[in-house]
Write a protein that holds these residues in place. Sequence first.
Motif, PDB file in Angstrom:
ATOM      1  N   PRO A  71       0.820  -1.214   0.000  1.00 39.27           N
ATOM      2  CA  PRO A  71       0.000   0.000   0.000  1.00 39.27           C
ATOM      3  C   PRO A  71       0.854   1.266   0.000  1.00 39.27           C
ATOM      4  O   PRO A  71       1.805   1.385   0.753  1.00 39.27           O
ATOM      5  CB  PRO A  71      -0.826  -0.128   1.277  1.00 39.27           C
ATOM      6  CG  PRO A  71      -0.143  -1.119   2.113  1.00 39.27           C
ATOM      7  CD  PRO A  71       0.715  -1.963   1.230  1.00 39.27           C
ATOM      8  N   MET A  72       0.481   2.185  -0.878  1.00 42.16           N
ATOM      9  CA  MET A  72       1.079   3.518  -0.909  1.00 42.16           C
ATOM     10  C   MET A  72      -0.012   4.500  -0.473  1.00 42.16           C
ATOM     11  O   MET A  72      -1.007   4.091   0.108  1.00 42.16           O
ATOM     12  CB  MET A  72       1.592   3.836  -2.312  1.00 42.16           C
ATOM     13  CG  MET A  72       2.691   2.888  -2.766  1.00 42.16           C
ATOM     14  SD  MET A  72       4.046   2.869  -1.633  1.00 42.16           S
ATOM     15  CE  MET A  72       5.336   3.436  -2.668  1.00 42.16           C
ATOM     16  N   VAL A  73       0.145   5.754  -0.777  1.00 47.96           N
ATOM     17  CA  VAL A  73      -0.816   6.750  -0.303  1.00 47.96           C
ATOM     18  C   VAL A  73      -2.202   6.529  -0.912  1.00 47.96           C
ATOM     19  O   VAL A  73      -3.181   6.298  -0.208  1.00 47.96           O
ATOM     20  CB  VAL A  73      -0.299   8.173  -0.609  1.00 47.96           C
ATOM     21  CG1 VAL A  73      -1.309   9.216  -0.166  1.00 47.96           C
ATOM     22  CG2 VAL A  73       1.048   8.403   0.044  1.00 47.96           C
ATOM     23  N   ALA A  74      -2.302   6.589  -2.244  1.00 48.66           N
ATOM     24  CA  ALA A  74      -3.613   6.438  -2.881  1.00 48.66           C
ATOM     25  C   ALA A  74      -3.713   5.165  -3.702  1.00 48.66           C
ATOM     26  O   ALA A  74      -4.797   4.777  -4.112  1.00 48.66           O
ATOM     27  CB  ALA A  74      -3.894   7.637  -3.782  1.00 48.66           C
ATOM     28  N   LEU A  75      -2.597   4.504  -3.952  1.00 49.04           N
ATOM     29  CA  LEU A  75      -2.579   3.292  -4.767  1.00 49.04           C
ATOM     30  C   LEU A  75      -1.892   2.165  -4.018  1.00 49.04           C
ATOM     31  O   LEU A  75      -1.277   2.379  -2.980  1.00 49.04           O
ATOM     32  CB  LEU A  75      -1.829   3.556  -6.081  1.00 49.04           C
ATOM     33  CG  LEU A  75      -2.407   4.617  -7.019  1.00 49.04           C
ATOM     34  CD1 LEU A  75      -1.437   4.889  -8.135  1.00 49.04           C
ATOM     35  CD2 LEU A  75      -3.729   4.156  -7.570  1.00 49.04           C
ATOM     36  N   SER A  76      -1.974   0.977  -4.571  1.00 47.72           N
ATOM     37  CA  SER A  76      -1.237  -0.159  -4.043  1.00 47.72           C
ATOM     38  C   SER A  76      -0.360  -0.726  -5.151  1.00 47.72           C
ATOM     39  O   SER A  76      -0.861  -1.039  -6.233  1.00 47.72           O
ATOM     40  CB  SER A  76      -2.188  -1.245  -3.546  1.00 47.72           C
ATOM     41  OG  SER A  76      -2.857  -0.823  -2.401  1.00 47.72           O
ATOM     42  N   LEU A  77       0.918  -0.852  -4.878  1.00 48.58           N
ATOM     43  CA  LEU A  77       1.822  -1.495  -5.818  1.00 48.58           C
ATOM     44  C   LEU A  77       1.675  -3.006  -5.656  1.00 48.58           C
ATOM     45  O   LEU A  77       1.376  -3.495  -4.565  1.00 48.58           O
ATOM     46  CB  LEU A  77       3.260  -1.071  -5.548  1.00 48.58           C
ATOM     47  CG  LEU A  77       3.560   0.416  -5.668  1.00 48.58           C
ATOM     48  CD1 LEU A  77       5.001   0.689  -5.296  1.00 48.58           C
ATOM     49  CD2 LEU A  77       3.277   0.891  -7.070  1.00 48.58           C
ATOM     50  N   THR A  78       1.920  -3.737  -6.713  1.00 44.32           N
ATOM     51  CA  THR A  78       1.752  -5.188  -6.644  1.00 44.32           C
ATOM     52  C   THR A  78       2.997  -5.902  -7.154  1.00 44.32           C
ATOM     53  O   THR A  78       3.704  -5.397  -8.027  1.00 44.32           O
ATOM     54  CB  THR A  78       0.523  -5.645  -7.446  1.00 44.32           C
ATOM     55  OG1 THR A  78       0.391  -7.055  -7.302  1.00 44.32           O
ATOM     56  CG2 THR A  78       0.647  -5.316  -8.912  1.00 44.32           C
ATOM     57  N   ILE A  79       3.247  -7.064  -6.579  1.00 45.99           N
ATOM     58  CA  ILE A  79       4.310  -7.932  -7.075  1.00 45.99           C
ATOM     59  C   ILE A  79       3.726  -9.272  -7.530  1.00 45.99           C
ATOM     60  O   ILE A  79       4.459 -10.217  -7.787  1.00 45.99           O
ATOM     61  CB  ILE A  79       5.406  -8.152  -6.007  1.00 45.99           C
ATOM     62  CG1 ILE A  79       4.807  -8.711  -4.722  1.00 45.99           C
ATOM     63  CG2 ILE A  79       6.160  -6.871  -5.739  1.00 45.99           C
ATOM     64  CD1 ILE A  79       5.822  -9.169  -3.719  1.00 45.99           C
ATOM     65  N   ILE A  80       2.406  -9.326  -7.659  1.00 43.48           N
ATOM     66  CA  ILE A  80       1.733 -10.575  -8.040  1.00 43.48           C
ATOM     67  C   ILE A  80       2.033 -10.938  -9.495  1.00 43.48           C
ATOM     68  O   ILE A  80       2.039 -12.112  -9.852  1.00 43.48           O
ATOM     69  CB  ILE A  80       0.219 -10.470  -7.771  1.00 43.48           C
ATOM     70  CG1 ILE A  80      -0.011 -10.224  -6.283  1.00 43.48           C
ATOM     71  CG2 ILE A  80      -0.515 -11.723  -8.200  1.00 43.48           C
ATOM     72  CD1 ILE A  80      -1.434 -10.019  -5.914  1.00 43.48           C
ATOM     73  N   HIS A  81       2.322  -9.944 -10.318  1.00 45.38           N
ATOM     74  CA  HIS A  81       2.617 -10.242 -11.720  1.00 45.38           C
ATOM     75  C   HIS A  81       3.849 -11.121 -11.857  1.00 45.38           C
ATOM     76  O   HIS A  81       3.970 -11.865 -12.837  1.00 45.38           O
ATOM     77  CB  HIS A  81       2.781  -8.945 -12.513  1.00 45.38           C
ATOM     78  CG  HIS A  81       3.915  -8.096 -12.049  1.00 45.38           C
ATOM     79  ND1 HIS A  81       3.788  -7.270 -10.961  1.00 45.38           N
ATOM     80  CD2 HIS A  81       5.168  -7.969 -12.513  1.00 45.38           C
ATOM     81  CE1 HIS A  81       4.952  -6.654 -10.781  1.00 45.38           C
ATOM     82  NE2 HIS A  81       5.801  -7.059 -11.703  1.00 45.38           N
TER      83      HIS A  81
END
Length: 167
Positions: A71-81
């Motif tokens: 989780p970031m401020v307004a978005l969530s980064l993902t490593i699922i890819h």
Amino acid sequence: MKSTLFKHKFFFVFDKPSFIIQLKHFLLEKQTKEITMRNESKNATYRLVLLSIFTAIILLQNFVPFLGYIPMVALSLTIIHITVIIAAIVLGPTGGAIIGGVWGMTTFIRAFTFPTSPVAPIVFTNPLISVFPRIMIGIISGNVYLKLKKWDAHTMSVCRLHHCLAL
């Protein structure tokens, strides 16, 4: 007179040597069919087990905090890819598409139930945004891997040389 043992293409012959040869051919053909059926069955089982393991990993990354989404401020980064790309390398483009589809469907469902960010309910409720790109990650990465696997050392060195000269 036809024998019931050799219905499909063998005929009963009364002299003993040709009957033994026909029997050996019949048994050998039957044995090779059984072996190939067993190998195909083992391969299908192995593939199904790998699909289920990758599906479990994707679900685990989706629902355990900080494991798949950062989780970031307004978005969530993902490593699922990365998991989808590894599945596409191991299982091929179709397996990667299936695992990508699982990831896309969990993203789609999660956008309605408990979103990962404030933007997720707005963006990921459309399946063209939440499911389709994730399926394409599996297909494209699997096909890229298959194309790169076919390249030999000479082709790779020519590409490196061309890349160095382009810089």
